[in-house]
Write a protein that holds these residues in place. Structure first.
Motif, PDB file in Angstrom:
ATOM      1  N   ASN A   1       4.893 -74.346  65.237  1.00  0.00           N
ATOM      2  CA  ASN A   1       3.991 -75.474  65.026  1.00  0.00           C
ATOM      3  C   ASN A   1       2.649 -75.208  65.699  1.00  0.00           C
ATOM      4  N   VAL A   2       2.711 -74.646  66.897  1.00  0.00           N
ATOM      5  CA  VAL A   2       1.477 -74.367  67.623  1.00  0.00           C
ATOM      6  C   VAL A   2       0.701 -73.239  66.942  1.00  0.00           C
ATOM      7  N   MET A   3       1.438 -72.285  66.389  1.00  0.00           N
ATOM      8  CA  MET A   3       0.787 -71.139  65.744  1.00  0.00           C
ATOM      9  C   MET A   3       0.193 -71.481  64.377  1.00  0.00           C
ATOM     10  N   LEU A   4       0.586 -72.613  63.829  1.00  0.00           N
ATOM     11  CA  LEU A   4       0.215 -72.947  62.442  1.00  0.00           C
ATOM     12  C   LEU A   4      -1.294 -72.843  62.158  1.00  0.00           C
ATOM     13  N   PRO A   5      -2.166 -73.382  63.027  1.00  0.00           N
ATOM     14  CA  PRO A   5      -3.604 -73.278  62.706  1.00  0.00           C
ATOM     15  C   PRO A   5      -4.099 -71.840  62.670  1.00  0.00           C
ATOM     16  N   LEU A   6      -3.385 -70.937  63.354  1.00  0.00           N
ATOM     17  CA  LEU A   6      -3.832 -69.545  63.415  1.00  0.00           C
ATOM     18  C   LEU A   6      -3.454 -68.762  62.171  1.00  0.00           C
ATOM     19  N   VAL A   7      -2.534 -69.331  61.383  1.00  0.00           N
ATOM     20  CA  VAL A   7      -2.075 -68.649  60.168  1.00  0.00           C
ATOM     21  C   VAL A   7      -3.246 -68.363  59.233  1.00  0.00           C
ATOM     22  N   VAL A   8      -4.198 -69.286  59.185  1.00  0.00           N
ATOM     23  CA  VAL A   8      -5.316 -69.099  58.256  1.00  0.00           C
ATOM     24  C   VAL A   8      -6.515 -68.420  58.938  1.00  0.00           C
ATOM     25  N   THR A   9      -6.274 -67.837  60.107  1.00  0.00           N
ATOM     26  CA  THR A   9      -7.347 -67.064  60.748  1.00  0.00           C
ATOM     27  C   THR A   9      -7.002 -65.581  60.659  1.00  0.00           C
ATOM     28  N   ASP A  10      -7.880 -64.761  61.193  1.00  0.00           N
ATOM     29  CA  ASP A  10      -7.635 -63.314  61.155  1.00  0.00           C
ATOM     30  C   ASP A  10      -6.833 -62.833  62.354  1.00  0.00           C
TER      31      ASP A  10
ATOM     32  N   ASP B   1       2.585 -69.336  73.149  1.00  0.00           N
ATOM     33  CA  ASP B   1       3.584 -69.378  74.211  1.00  0.00           C
ATOM     34  C   ASP B   1       2.943 -69.733  75.549  1.00  0.00           C
ATOM     35  N   ALA B   2       1.752 -69.159  75.808  1.00  0.00           N
ATOM     36  CA  ALA B   2       1.065 -69.440  77.063  1.00  0.00           C
ATOM     37  C   ALA B   2       0.699 -70.920  77.162  1.00  0.00           C
ATOM     38  N   LEU B   3       0.219 -71.470  76.042  1.00  0.00           N
ATOM     39  CA  LEU B   3      -0.164 -72.885  76.044  1.00  0.00           C
ATOM     40  C   LEU B   3       1.049 -73.779  76.285  1.00  0.00           C
TER      41      LEU B   3
ATOM     42  N   GLU C   1       3.775 -72.990  77.695  1.00  0.00           N
ATOM     43  CA  GLU C   1       4.199 -72.760  79.075  1.00  0.00           C
ATOM     44  C   GLU C   1       3.381 -73.641  80.013  1.00  0.00           C
ATOM     45  N   ARG C   2       2.071 -73.632  79.784  1.00  0.00           N
ATOM     46  CA  ARG C   2       1.163 -74.405  80.637  1.00  0.00           C
ATOM     47  C   ARG C   2       1.457 -75.904  80.546  1.00  0.00           C
ATOM     48  N   LEU C   3       1.906 -76.326  79.369  1.00  0.00           N
ATOM     49  CA  LEU C   3       2.177 -77.756  79.178  1.00  0.00           C
ATOM     50  C   LEU C   3       3.623 -78.094  79.539  1.00  0.00           C
ATOM     51  N   GLY C   4       4.299 -77.161  80.189  1.00  0.00           N
ATOM     52  CA  GLY C   4       5.646 -77.433  80.668  1.00  0.00           C
ATOM     53  C   GLY C   4       6.714 -77.362  79.593  1.00  0.00           C
ATOM     54  N   LEU C   5       6.424 -76.625  78.521  1.00  0.00           N
ATOM     55  CA  LEU C   5       7.410 -76.537  77.433  1.00  0.00           C
ATOM     56  C   LEU C   5       7.898 -75.097  77.257  1.00  0.00           C
ATOM     57  N   GLY C   6       7.743 -74.293  78.322  1.00  0.00           N
ATOM     58  CA  GLY C   6       8.102 -72.882  78.238  1.00  0.00           C
ATOM     59  C   GLY C   6       9.534 -72.654  77.799  1.00  0.00           C
ATOM     60  N   GLY C   7      10.432 -73.577  78.169  1.00  0.00           N
ATOM     61  CA  GLY C   7      11.833 -73.387  77.812  1.00  0.00           C
ATOM     62  C   GLY C   7      12.194 -73.972  76.458  1.00  0.00           C
ATOM     63  N   ARG C   8      11.190 -74.513  75.771  1.00  0.00           N
ATOM     64  CA  ARG C   8      11.526 -75.232  74.540  1.00  0.00           C
ATOM     65  C   ARG C   8      10.791 -74.669  73.329  1.00  0.00           C
ATOM     66  N   LEU C   9      10.419 -73.396  73.438  1.00  0.00           N
ATOM     67  CA  LEU C   9       9.624 -72.758  72.387  1.00  0.00           C
ATOM     68  C   LEU C   9      10.292 -72.793  71.024  1.00  0.00           C
ATOM     69  N   HIS C  10      11.609 -72.623  71.037  1.00  0.00           N
ATOM     70  CA  HIS C  10      12.275 -72.423  69.748  1.00  0.00           C
ATOM     71  C   HIS C  10      13.076 -73.637  69.306  1.00  0.00           C
ATOM     72  N   LEU C  11      12.702 -74.789  69.866  1.00  0.00           N
ATOM     73  CA  LEU C  11      13.350 -76.016  69.418  1.00  0.00           C
ATOM     74  C   LEU C  11      12.492 -76.671  68.342  1.00  0.00           C
ATOM     75  N   PRO C  12      13.133 -77.236  67.324  1.00  0.00           N
ATOM     76  CA  PRO C  12      12.362 -77.973  66.331  1.00  0.00           C
ATOM     77  C   PRO C  12      11.923 -79.323  66.915  1.00  0.00           C
ATOM     78  N   PRO C  13      10.888 -79.930  66.363  1.00  0.00           N
ATOM     79  CA  PRO C  13      10.388 -81.198  66.895  1.00  0.00           C
ATOM     80  C   PRO C  13      11.486 -82.260  67.031  1.00  0.00           C
ATOM     81  N   THR C  14      12.456 -82.210  66.113  1.00  0.00           N
ATOM     82  CA  THR C  14      13.498 -83.242  66.141  1.00  0.00           C
ATOM     83  C   THR C  14      14.361 -83.170  67.405  1.00  0.00           C
ATOM     84  N   LYS C  15      14.323 -82.018  68.076  1.00  0.00           N
ATOM     85  CA  LYS C  15      15.122 -81.862  69.291  1.00  0.00           C
ATOM     86  C   LYS C  15      14.296 -82.150  70.548  1.00  0.00           C
ATOM     87  N   LEU C  16      13.059 -82.566  70.360  1.00  0.00           N
ATOM     88  CA  LEU C  16      12.171 -82.816  71.496  1.00  0.00           C
ATOM     89  C   LEU C  16      11.937 -84.316  71.668  1.00  0.00           C
TER      90      LEU C  16
END
Lengths: 435, 230
Positions: B107-116, B127-129, B131-146
Motif C-alpha cells: 500500500n505504501v509502495m503504490l504511489p511509486l509504481v507509476v514513478t521510475d 519499509d523505513a517509513l 518502521e519510523r511510524l512504529g509499524l515495522g512488524g506489520r509490513l506484510h499484514l493487509p489493512p483488514t488485520k490492522l
C-alpha cells in the motif's frame, strides 16, 4: 510502471476473487478445449483416411462395373494394353457373414490373386497359418477381426485349420464351408477392409459367389502424373459401364470434405469462445464497478488513464492466457477420450445395416462396393452392410495449439477493452465517493 | 523557491444538480506557507471538503485559481494532474482508503509504481517509513488485520513515500478514537516541522487544531476568519 507492477496489480484482483476468476477461466477453457479437441479430431480422421487410401498407393485407378455381367478377362487384357499401365488386378468381392463356433461375423469376401493382393495391401503379415494358393482350392485367409471378433472381446473364435461357413447376402441359401488357412495380423483402417475380410483366390471366390466375372478391377498407373490421363482414357472407353475412381480424386474429395467439417467445427468451437468473451466482459465490468473506489484511490495517488487501462487489460489477458493453456491441456485430454469413443462406436457392427443390405439384394461388396446397384461409398462401413473400422488417433499440431492460445488471449483482451476503458475514464473525485 | 506553498485566489465552485445550481465555494482566498501545519475548519456543508478536493487537484474550480508551489493547477489536463499529484501531493483520507488486497508495505509502495523508482529502492523507502511510524512488524499484514490507528499510519506513510511538497489530510481523525486521532495529528505536526512539508488538514474537530500553525475557518462557502498561531 513496469511489467512486474502491472502484473501484480492485475493478478491481485484475480486472486482476490478466486471463484469468480476460476469460473471465468473455465469459460475460456471450454472454448479453447473444444477448438483443440474438434480440430484434432478432424485432423486425426483426415490422417486416418489418407493413410487408408495410401495403402492403395497414389497411382491406383479403380474400376467398378455398372453392368450386371461385370468385367471379364477381355477387359483385363484390354486394360493391360493401355499406355502407362503397370498392373491390372481383377477382383471379385461380395458381402457375407461368416459362421464359426456359433459366432456370426460380417465379412467382405475378396477374391484376388496373391500377386494382386500384394498390389492391394502390400506385404501381407500373417498372425498365423499360410496364404491361400492361386487355384480353385477351398481355403481362405481371414482378417484379424474375423478370427478375434469384437463380440467376443478379443478372444479367438476361429483358429487356422478350422472350417468357416460363409452365408452370402442376396443369394438366399447360398452357403459354403471353407477352411481357414491363415489369419492376417491387425491391419488397421484401410480402404480395403482387411481386418474384416475373408480373402481367397480369384477362382475360389468366383465359385463361392457363383459368378465367372469380376466386379472390380484395380489398375496401377506407371507413375502419378499419368493417373489422370489414364483414368480419363478408361472413363472414355467404359462410359456408363463402369465407375472410375482414382485415389488422387478420393484424397482430394476427402480433403475438401474434411476441410469443410473442420471449418464448421471450428466455427462451433469459436462460438463458445465468443460466449466466453461476453462472460469476460461481464465479469470485468463487474470488477470495474466493484473497484471504482480503488480506481479513485489509485488515480488520486497519481495513476494515469493508461496505467488503469493497462491493469485491467492485463487482467483480461491473464484470464485468456490461463484459460488458453489449461484449455489446450484439457483439449488434448478430451481429444483422446473423444476419439476412443468415436472409434469404439463406429467399430460396432451395424445389425440393421446388414439386414437392409441383405434384403435389398444389392450386389457389390461391402468395402469394395459400387458394383451393380452398389452404393456410392467406396470405403467400408457407412450405409451398407458389414462392419467399418474407423479407428484413428487425434492429430495435434503446434500451430493449432498456438493459434488457439493466441485466439483466446486476443478474444480476452478485446473483451477487456471496454471495461478497462471505462475504468480509465473515471474521474478520481467521483470514483473516491463510491464505496 | 517562494515560501508560499499553497495560494488560493478567489475560488468559486458551483455544482449543478439537475436545474439547481449549488454554490459550494463563493470566493475563497488564502495562502499557506511552506512547512506550516494548517487546518481548514467549518461545519458540515461549509465547503471545506470541496476546498480540499480543489487543493488535491481531483476537482477544478469554477472560477479562481489554486496555486501549489507556484503552479496554477486549474488549466492542467487529467494526466498532467495525475503526474502532479504523484510528485507533489500526499493524501490522507478519513476512511484511510488503503487497498485491501495489498499488504501494508505494498500500500505504501503504490504511489511509486507509476514513478521510475526501482522496486528495491521503493521497498526500502516504504519499509523505513513504516518502521519510523512504529509499524515495522506489520509490513506484510493487509489493512483488514490492522487497527484504525495503524491503518491511518500506513496511510500517512503512503502519503510521505513520494516526498511530497504538500500533504492533504481530509478528516484524518474522523474514524479514530480520541487517542489514536491525537497521535496522528501529532505525527502530522512533527512531519511538517521536521521535513518542512506543508500539511493541510480538514477537520470539524476544533480540539485538534491546537497543534496547528494556521487555522482557516470556512462557513457557507466563504472564509469566515483566519487565525495564525505564533
Amino acid at each position: 510502471m513496469n511489467l512486474k507492477d502491472i502484473l501484480w496489480l492485475s493478478y491481485k484482483d484475480l486472486s482476490e476473487k478466486r471463484v469468480r476468476t476460476t469460473l471465468t477461466v473455465i469459460m475460456v477453457v471450454i472454448g479453447v478445449a473444444s477448438i483443440v479437441a474438434l480440430i484434432s479430431q478432424t485432423a486425426g480422421i483426415s490422417a486416418s483416411i489418407q493413410s487408408a487410401l495410401s495403402t492403395l498407393g497414389p497411382t491406383s485407378i479403380i474400376l467398378m462395373s455398372s453392368r450386371p455381367t461385370g468385367f471379364s478377362v477381355i477387359d483385363t487384357s484390354q486394360l493391360s494394353t493401355l499406355p502407362n499401365v503397370s498392373a491390372v488386378v481383377p477382383i471379385v468381392s461380395g458381402s457375407a457373414y461368416a459362421l464359426a463356433n456359433g459366432q456370426n461375423v460380417s465379412v467382405t469376401v475378396i477374391g484376388v490373386s496373391t500377386a494382386g493382393l500384394h498390389q492391394l495391401i502390400g506385404n501381407t503379415s500373417l498372425y498365423s497359418g499360410v496364404l491361400y494358393q492361386d487355384a480353385l482350392s477351398p481355403s481362405t485367409v481371414i482378417g484379424y477381426d474375423v478370427a478375434f471378433p469384437t463380440s467376443m472381446q478379443g478372444q479367438q473364435n476361429i483358429k487356422v485349420g478350422q472350417p468357416m461357413t460363409l452365408h452370402f447376402f442376396g443369394k438366399s441359401g447360398l452357403a459354403s464351408t471353407v477352411p481357414v488357412s491363415g489369419i492376417i495380423n491387425p491391419f488397421g483402417t484401410s480402404i480395403i477392409p482387411v481386418d474384416t475380410a475373408a480373402m481367397m483366390s480369384l477362382p475360389e471366390a468366383q465359385a463361392l459367389l457363383q459368378r465367372n466375372s469380376y466386379n472390380i478391377i484395380l489398375v496401377k498407373a506407371s507413375n502419378t502424373s499419368s493417373v489422370t490421363p489414364l483414368s480419363n482414357l478408361i472413363t472414355n472407353i467404359y462410359g456408363s459401364n463402369a465407375r472410375v475412381i482414382t485415389t488422387q480424386q478420393l484424397l482430394q474429395t476427402t480433403a475438401t470434405i474434411i476441410g469443410s467439417i473442420t471449418l464448421l467445427l471450428g466455427v462451433i468451437a469459436g462460438i463458445s469462445l465468443v460466449v466466453a468473451a461476453i462472460g469476460i466482459m461481464n465479469i470485468m465490468l463487474i470488477a470495474v464497478y466493484e473497484r471504482t473506489h480503488e480506481i479513485g484511490i489509485m488515480k488520486s495517488l497519481g495513476f494515469k488513464r493508461k496505467h488503469i487501462l493497462m491493469i485491467f487489460l492485463t487482467q483480461a489477458l491473464l484470464i485468456g492466457m490461463i484459460g488458453g493453456v489449461v484449455g489446450i491441456a484439457t483439449g488434448v485430454g478430451a481429444s483422446y477420450s473423444l476419439s476412443a469413443i468415436i472409434s469404439s462406436a463406429s467399430s460396432q457392427p451395424s445389425a440393421n445395416a446388414t439386414a437392409n443390405s441383405g434384403a435389398t439384394g444389392r450386389g457389390g461388396g461391402v468395402a469394395l462396393r459400387g458394383g451393380p446397384g452398389g452404393g456410392q461409398t467406396f470405403i467400408g462401413g457407412g450405409g451398407g452392410g458389414g462392419p467399418s473400422s474407423t479407428s484413428y488417433s487425434p492429430v495435434f499440431s503446434l500451430g493449432t495449439m498456438l493459434a488457439a492460445l493466441l485466439v483466446a488471449m486476443l478474444v480476452s483482451v478485446i473483451a477487456g477493452i471496454y471495461p478497462a476503458w471505462r475504468a480509465s475514464q473515471m474521474e478520481p473525485i467521483d470514483a473516491l465517493r463510491q464505496l | 523557491m517562494s515560501k508560499v506553498s499553497v495560494k488560493v485566489v478567489d475560488v468559486h465552485k458551483t455544482y449543478k444538480s439537475g436545474d439547481i445550481e449549488v454554490a459550494a465555494l463563493r470566493g475563497v482566498s488564502f495562502q499557506i506557507n511552506r512547512g506550516e501545519f494548517a487546518a481548514i475548519v467549518g461545519p458540515s456543508g461549509s465547503g471545506k471538503s470541496t476546498l480540499m478536493n480543489l487543493l488535491g487537484t481531483i476537482d477544478k474550480p469554477t472560477q479562481g485559481e489554486v496555486y501549489i508551489d507556484g503552479i496554477a493547477t486549474s488549466k492542467m489536463g487529467n494526466d498532467q494532474l495525475a503526474e502532479f499529484r504523484n510528485k507533489k501531493l500526499g493524501f490522507i483520507f478519513q476512511a484511510f482508503n488503503l487497498i485491501n488486497g495489498l499488504d501494508a508495505e505494498h500500500n505504501v509502495m503504490l504511489p511509486l509504481v507509476v514513478t521510475d523508482m526501482p522496486e528495491a529502492e521503493g521497498r526500502r523507502k516504504a519499509d523505513a517509513l513504516l518502521e519510523r511510524l512504529g509499524l515495522g512488524g506489520r509490513l506484510h499484514l493487509p489493512p483488514t488485520k490492522l487497527s484504525g490507528g495503524e491503518q491511518q499510519r500506513v496511510a500517512v506513510a503512503r502519503a510521505l513515500v513520494n516526498d511530497p511538497a504538500l500533504i492533504l489530510a481530509d478528516e484524518p481523525t474522523g474514524d479514530l478514537d480520541t487517542k489514536s486521532g491525537e497521535n496522528v495529528v501529532k505525527l502530522l505536526r512533527s512531519i511538517s516541522r521536521e521535513q518542512s512539508v506543508t500539511v493541510v488538514m480538514v477537520t470539524h474537530n476544533l480540539d485538534i487544531t491546537k497543534y496547528c500553525d494556521r487555522i482557516i475557518y470556512i462557513r457557507d462557502g466563504k472564509k469566515e476568519k483566519e487565525k495564525v498561531v505564533k
